[in-house]
Design an enzyme around this catalytic site. Structure first.
Site, PDB file in Angstrom:
ATOM      1  N   LYS A  14      -1.665  -8.672  -4.987  1.00 38.61           N
ATOM      2  CA  LYS A  14      -1.564  -8.242  -3.578  1.00 38.61           C
ATOM      3  C   LYS A  14      -2.779  -7.372  -3.234  1.00 38.61           C
ATOM      4  O   LYS A  14      -2.833  -6.192  -3.589  1.00 38.61           O
ATOM      5  CB  LYS A  14      -0.287  -7.446  -3.310  1.00 38.61           C
ATOM      6  CG  LYS A  14      -0.036  -7.354  -1.796  1.00 38.61           C
ATOM      7  CD  LYS A  14       0.576  -6.071  -1.338  1.00 38.61           C
ATOM      8  CE  LYS A  14      -0.382  -4.973  -1.034  1.00 38.61           C
ATOM      9  NZ  LYS A  14      -1.262  -5.148   0.135  1.00 38.61           N
TER      10      LYS A  14
ATOM     11  N   GLU B 125      -4.370   3.913 -11.266  1.00 45.46           N
ATOM     12  CA  GLU B 125      -5.716   4.475 -11.126  1.00 45.46           C
ATOM     13  C   GLU B 125      -5.779   4.964  -9.680  1.00 45.46           C
ATOM     14  O   GLU B 125      -5.750   4.186  -8.740  1.00 45.46           O
ATOM     15  CB  GLU B 125      -6.716   3.372 -11.487  1.00 45.46           C
ATOM     16  CG  GLU B 125      -8.098   3.439 -10.920  1.00 45.46           C
ATOM     17  CD  GLU B 125      -8.748   4.785 -10.945  1.00 45.46           C
ATOM     18  OE1 GLU B 125      -8.454   5.593 -11.840  1.00 45.46           O
ATOM     19  OE2 GLU B 125      -9.528   5.058 -10.035  1.00 45.46           O
TER      20      GLU B 125
ATOM     21  N   CYS C 273     -13.148   6.422  -5.236  1.00 42.92           N
ATOM     22  CA  CYS C 273     -12.325   7.374  -5.998  1.00 42.92           C
ATOM     23  C   CYS C 273     -13.225   8.321  -6.792  1.00 42.92           C
ATOM     24  O   CYS C 273     -12.819   9.425  -7.127  1.00 42.92           O
ATOM     25  CB  CYS C 273     -11.349   6.647  -6.897  1.00 42.92           C
ATOM     26  SG  CYS C 273     -12.070   5.326  -7.831  1.00 42.92           S
TER      27      CYS C 273
ATOM     28  N   GLU D 263      -7.810  15.094  -1.462  1.00 42.78           N
ATOM     29  CA  GLU D 263      -8.739  13.969  -1.372  1.00 42.78           C
ATOM     30  C   GLU D 263      -8.928  13.586   0.092  1.00 42.78           C
ATOM     31  O   GLU D 263      -7.960  13.272   0.790  1.00 42.78           O
ATOM     32  CB  GLU D 263      -8.196  12.766  -2.154  1.00 42.78           C
ATOM     33  CG  GLU D 263      -9.182  11.621  -2.182  1.00 42.78           C
ATOM     34  CD  GLU D 263      -8.711  10.412  -2.982  1.00 42.78           C
ATOM     35  OE1 GLU D 263      -7.566   9.976  -2.771  1.00 42.78           O
ATOM     36  OE2 GLU D 263      -9.490   9.906  -3.814  1.00 42.78           O
TER      37      GLU D 263
HETATM   38  P1  NDP Z   1      -2.635   3.014  -0.545  1.00 40.94           P
HETATM   39  O1  NDP Z   1      -2.500   3.657  -1.863  1.00 40.94           O
HETATM   40  O2  NDP Z   1      -1.476   3.135   0.371  1.00 40.94           O
HETATM   41  O3  NDP Z   1      -2.930   1.450  -0.755  1.00 40.94           O
HETATM   42  C1  NDP Z   1      -3.388   0.859  -1.967  1.00 40.94           C
HETATM   43  C2  NDP Z   1      -2.705  -0.488  -2.148  1.00 40.94           C
HETATM   44  O4  NDP Z   1      -1.292  -0.306  -2.302  1.00 40.94           O
HETATM   45  C3  NDP Z   1      -2.861  -1.417  -0.947  1.00 40.94           C
HETATM   46  O5  NDP Z   1      -2.934  -2.753  -1.378  1.00 40.94           O
HETATM   47  C4  NDP Z   1      -1.575  -1.152  -0.191  1.00 40.94           C
HETATM   48  O6  NDP Z   1      -1.254  -2.158   0.705  1.00 40.94           O
HETATM   49  C5  NDP Z   1      -0.586  -1.066  -1.328  1.00 40.94           C
HETATM   50  N1  NDP Z   1       0.658  -0.368  -1.012  1.00 40.94           N
HETATM   51  C6  NDP Z   1       0.865   0.616  -0.102  1.00 40.94           C
HETATM   52  N2  NDP Z   1       2.153   1.037  -0.155  1.00 40.94           N
HETATM   53  C7  NDP Z   1       2.784   0.290  -1.104  1.00 40.94           C
HETATM   54  C8  NDP Z   1       4.103   0.253  -1.631  1.00 40.94           C
HETATM   55  N3  NDP Z   1       5.050   1.060  -1.191  1.00 40.94           N
HETATM   56  N4  NDP Z   1       4.391  -0.635  -2.607  1.00 40.94           N
HETATM   57  C9  NDP Z   1       3.439  -1.464  -3.081  1.00 40.94           C
HETATM   58  N5  NDP Z   1       2.157  -1.476  -2.622  1.00 40.94           N
HETATM   59  C10 NDP Z   1       1.827  -0.610  -1.657  1.00 40.94           C
HETATM   60  O7  NDP Z   1      -3.950   3.538   0.133  1.00 40.94           O
HETATM   61  P2  NDP Z   1      -4.500   3.384   1.635  1.00 40.94           P
HETATM   62  O8  NDP Z   1      -5.331   2.178   1.736  1.00 40.94           O
HETATM   63  O9  NDP Z   1      -3.377   3.520   2.618  1.00 40.94           O
HETATM   64  O10 NDP Z   1      -5.443   4.668   1.719  1.00 40.94           O
HETATM   65  C11 NDP Z   1      -4.895   5.954   1.847  1.00 40.94           C
HETATM   66  C12 NDP Z   1      -5.569   6.927   0.900  1.00 40.94           C
HETATM   67  O11 NDP Z   1      -5.466   6.466  -0.436  1.00 40.94           O
HETATM   68  C13 NDP Z   1      -7.070   7.106   1.072  1.00 40.94           C
HETATM   69  O12 NDP Z   1      -7.380   8.004   2.082  1.00 40.94           O
HETATM   70  C14 NDP Z   1      -7.473   7.614  -0.270  1.00 40.94           C
HETATM   71  O13 NDP Z   1      -7.195   8.980  -0.353  1.00 40.94           O
HETATM   72  C15 NDP Z   1      -6.562   6.866  -1.223  1.00 40.94           C
HETATM   73  N6  NDP Z   1      -7.204   5.670  -1.814  1.00 40.94           N
HETATM   74  C16 NDP Z   1      -7.741   5.782  -3.050  1.00 40.94           C
HETATM   75  C17 NDP Z   1      -8.382   4.708  -3.613  1.00 40.94           C
HETATM   76  C18 NDP Z   1      -9.009   4.792  -4.957  1.00 40.94           C
HETATM   77  O14 NDP Z   1      -9.957   4.063  -5.245  1.00 40.94           O
HETATM   78  N7  NDP Z   1      -8.508   5.638  -5.840  1.00 40.94           N
HETATM   79  C19 NDP Z   1      -8.535   3.421  -2.915  1.00 40.94           C
HETATM   80  C20 NDP Z   1      -7.897   3.410  -1.611  1.00 40.94           C
HETATM   81  C21 NDP Z   1      -7.266   4.495  -1.116  1.00 40.94           C
HETATM   82  P3  NDP Z   1      -1.818  -2.135   2.202  1.00 40.94           P
HETATM   83  O15 NDP Z   1      -3.067  -1.334   2.241  1.00 40.94           O
HETATM   84  O16 NDP Z   1      -2.049  -3.557   2.471  1.00 40.94           O
HETATM   85  O17 NDP Z   1      -0.724  -1.536   3.021  1.00 40.94           O
END
Ligand code: NDP
Length: 501
Positions: A183, A258, A292, A393
Site C-alpha cells: 500500500k 521506520e 526522516c 518532527e
Molecule cells: P503517515 O504515517 O500517516 O503515512 C505513512 C503511510 O501509512 C501512508 O501510506 C499512509 O497512507 C499509511 N497510513 C496512514 N494511516 C494508516 C493506518 N491507520 N493504517 C495503515 N496505514 C496507514 O504519514 P503522513 O503522510 O500522513 O505524514 C504525516 C507526518 O508523518 C509527516 O509530517 C512526518 O512527520 C511523518 N512522516 C515521516 C516519514 C518518514 O520518512 N519517516 C515519511 C512520511 C511522513 P496515506 O498517506 O495514503 O493515508
C-alpha cells in the site's frame, strides 16, 4: 490536499494492480492525484477497500506457493533484471516522481538510483541467504539453519521516497521468497503503478507483488488486519506506526517500523565552516526538508554561532524555489496542502515560543509558483532545547539553531530526543569525533557529513521513537522478512534424547 471525490474530472482513473491486472476499488470513492508544484490533476485514484485487500492477499498467497520454491539464485536473476530495467527507465521514473510529489529532478534521480542499488545488492543475496551449521551434541547427528520466507508481507510506505523506500522493503522480501501486498501513500499512486508493472516486465510473476491504492484508513487498515498478511513493514509517522503496532500486537503479527526523526548537526568551534554550511543547507532543505533524516536541529558552538548564522542566511537566499522539473531548481514544493499547513503551523509555534526568525517563515504564492505548495526555507535561532520546534518532527524546510558551550552539552541535547535516527558532527579534532561516535545514541552517526546519505549495503534505522529495533537495507533487512528454521538430522538409527542421553 482535499479528500473529496472529484467526480467528472477527465484525468485517468488509477486502479489497484492485483495478479497482473487493474482492479477498480469497490468503495466507490476517488482520490485526486495532484502535482504539488502546479496544482495539475494527474489522475483519480479509485480507492481500494477491504475487498480488494482480501483479493490482493489471496492472490499473493497463491503466488507465494510457487515463488518460495523458485531457487533463490533464480529469484536473484529476476531482481537483477528489475535493477537493469529501472536503470534504463531512470529518467522517466524520476520525472514522473517529480511531477507527482514535487522532489527536484536531480534528487528524484537519486531516489531511483537507490532502488537500482538495492535491487542489485539483494540480487546477489540470492546466492548467499546464509544460514549456518554447527556441531550437534550427539554422535551421528547434524544440524543446520535456513531462512524461510514468512509468506505474504504487507508493505505500507510514505510519499517522500516513493521508489527508494519501497525498494528497501520489496527487494529483501522478494529475494527471501515472500509475496507482497503493497500500500503506497495516496500521494504517489502513479509512480507506484509504474514500478510494479516494470517489475512484472522484468520477469516477476504476476501476483508476487500486488498494489492496493487508497488512503490509510480505507486501504491501509485492512492490510494490517488481513489474516493472511503475517508481517507489516511500515515507514511513516511515529503516530501511525505506533497505532499499527498496537493493532498488529493484538493480532500477533510482526511489525517493523521506520518512523520519524529530529536529527541534529553539531558544529564545533574548530569545524570547517564552509563544509558545515554546505552540509546543513543540503541536509535541512534537500527534499524540502521532507526526509526522516533531515537536519532540523543545529547545535552550534557559541564561538562560531554568529559566523555560521550569517553564512546560512546567505546560503538560503541563494536557494532557488521552483518547479522541480527545472534543472536549476534547488527547492521544490511541499507535498500537499495538509503538510504545508502543518509546517506553517510549526513556524507560528516557534514565533510564539520566542525563537528568533532568521530567514523564511512564509509561503510563496507568486508568479509560476502561485498554484503550488511552496514554502521559504526557514531558520530560527536562539532556540532552547525544550521548545516544541526543537522537539517535534516538523517535516518541512525548517531548521532551528541551538547554541551550545561544549561537546558534552551538544551530545546531551542531541540524545535528549523522542527520536533517534541520525546525528552528525563537524569537527577537525579526531578525539571529539571519536567521542561523538561513541556517545551519540542514534542509529546513524556521520562525522563531517550532514545527516542524510544512506548507502544500501549498510543498516538504516533508528533508536527510541524512530523505530522498534529493526533495520532496513543491508543484509539485516532480511531479518524482517524471514523466519529462522533449525533442522536436525539424526543418522544414528536410534533415539537420542537431547539433555538426557
Ligand atoms: P503517515 O504515517 O500517516 O503515512 C505513512 C503511510 O501509512 C501512508 O501510506 C499512509 O497512507 C499509511 N497510513 C496512514 N494511516 C494508516 C493506518 N491507520 N493504517 C495503515 N496505514 C496507514 O504519514 P503522513 O503522510 O500522513 O505524514 C504525516 C507526518 O508523518 C509527516 O509530517 C512526518 O512527520 C511523518 N512522516 C515521516 C516519514 C518518514 O520518512 N519517516 C515519511 C512520511 C511522513 P496515506 O498517506 O495514503 O493515508
Amino acid at each position: 490536499m482535499s479528500t473529496q471525490a472529484t467526480a467528472g474530472a477527465d484525468a485517468p482513473v488509477l486502479e489497484s494492480w492485483i495478479g497482473g491486472r487493474s482492479v477498480p476499488g469497490s468503495t466507490g470513492q476517488f482520490y485526486p492525484d495532484i502535482n504539488p508544484a502546479t496544482g495539475e490533476l494527474l489522475g483519480r485514484t479509485s480507492v481500494a477497500g477491504a475487498a480488494e485487500v482480501d483479493l490482493a492477499a489471496r492472490t499473493a498467497y497463491e503466488a507465494f506457493k510457487k515463488w518460495r520454491l523458485t531457487p533463490a539464485p533464480r529469484r536473484g536473476e529476476i531482481l537483477y533484471r528489475i535493477a537493469q530495467l529501472i536503470q534504463e527507465r531512470k529518467e522517466e521514473l524520476a520525472r514522473l516522481m517529480s511531477r507527482e510529489m514535487g522532489k527536484v529532478l536531480f534528487e528524484a534521480r537519486g531516489d531511483v538510483q537507490e532502488a537500482i542499488d538495492e535491487f542489485y545488492y539483494m540480487a546477489g543475496e540470492g546466492r548467499r541467504l546464509f544460514g549456518f551449521t554447527t556441531p550437534s551434541e550427539m554422535p551421528n547427528k547434524f544440524a543446520y539453519t535456513v531462512r524461510d520466507p514468512v509468506g505474504v508481507v504487507g508493505l505500507i510506505t510514505p510519499w517522500n521516497f516513493p521508489i527508494a523506500v519501497p525498494s528497501w522493503k520489496l527487494a529483501p522480501a522478494l529475494i527471501a521468497g515472500n509475496a507482497v501486498v503493497w500500500k503506497p501513500a495516496e500521494d504517489t499512486p502513479l509512480v507506484s503503478l509504474e514500478f510494479v508493472k516494470l517489475m512484472e516486465e522484468a520477469g516477476l510473476p504476476p501476483g508476487v507483488v500486488n498494489v492496493v491504492l487508497g488512503p490509510g484508513k480505507q486501504t491501509g487498515v485492512p492490510v494490517v488486519e488481513h489474516p493472511l498478511i503475517r508481517v507489516i513493514s511500515f515507514t511513516g509517522s511515529t503516530q501511525t506506526g505506533r497505532a499499527i503496532s498496537v493493532e498488529a500486537a493484538r493480532l500477533g503479527k510482526r511489525v517493523t517500523l521506520e518512523m520519524g526523526g529530529k536529527n541534529a548537526i553539531t558544529v564545533m568551534d574548530d569545524a570547517n565552516l564552509d563544509l558545515a554550511t554546505e552540509a546543513i543547507l543540503w541536509s535541512a532543505f534537500g527534499t524540502t526538508g521532507q526526509r526522516c533524516t533531515a537536519a532540523s536541529r543545529l547545535l552550534v558552538h557559541e564561538a562560531v554561532v554568529d559566523e555560521l548564522q550569517e553564512r546560512l542566511v546567505e546560503g538560503v537566499q541563494k536557494l532557488r524555489l521552483g518547479n522541480p522539473l527545472d534543472e536549476d531548481t534547488n527547492v521544490g514544493p511541499i507535498v500537499n496542502e495538509k503538510q504545508l499547513t502543518r509546517v506553517h503551523g510549526y513556524v507560528e509555534v516557534g514565533r510564539q515560543e520566542g525563537a528568533q526568525l532568521l530567514t523564511g517563515g512564509e509561503t510563496v504564492q507568486e508568479g509560476e509558483l502561485a498554484q503550488g505548495y511552496f514554502y521559504r526555507p526557514t531558520i530560527f535561532t536562539r532556540v532552547s532545547p525544550d521548545m516544541r520546534i526543537a522537539r517535534e518532527e516538523i517535516f518541512g524546510p525548517v531548521a532551528v539553531i541551538i547554541p551550545v558551550k561544549s561537546l558534552e552539552e551538544a551530545i546531551e541535547i542531541n540524545n535528549d530526543s523522542e527520536y533517534g535516527l541520525s546525528s552528525s558532527i563537524f569537527t577537525q579534532d579526531v578525539n571529539k569525533a571519536m567521542q561523538a561516535a561513541r556517545d551519540l545514541t542514534t542509529g546513524i552517526v556521520y562525522i563531517n557529513h550532514g545527516t542524510t546519505g544512506a548507502e544500501v549495503h549498510l543498516p538504516f534505522g533508528g533508536t527510541r521513537g524512530t523505530g522498534n529495533g529493526h533495520r532496513e537495507a543491508s543484509v539485516q533487512a532480511l531479518d524482517s522478512f524471514t523466519e529462522w528454521k533449525t533442522v536436525y538430522i539424526d543418522y544414528s538409527g536410534r533415539l537420542q534424547r537431547a539433555q538426557i542421553d
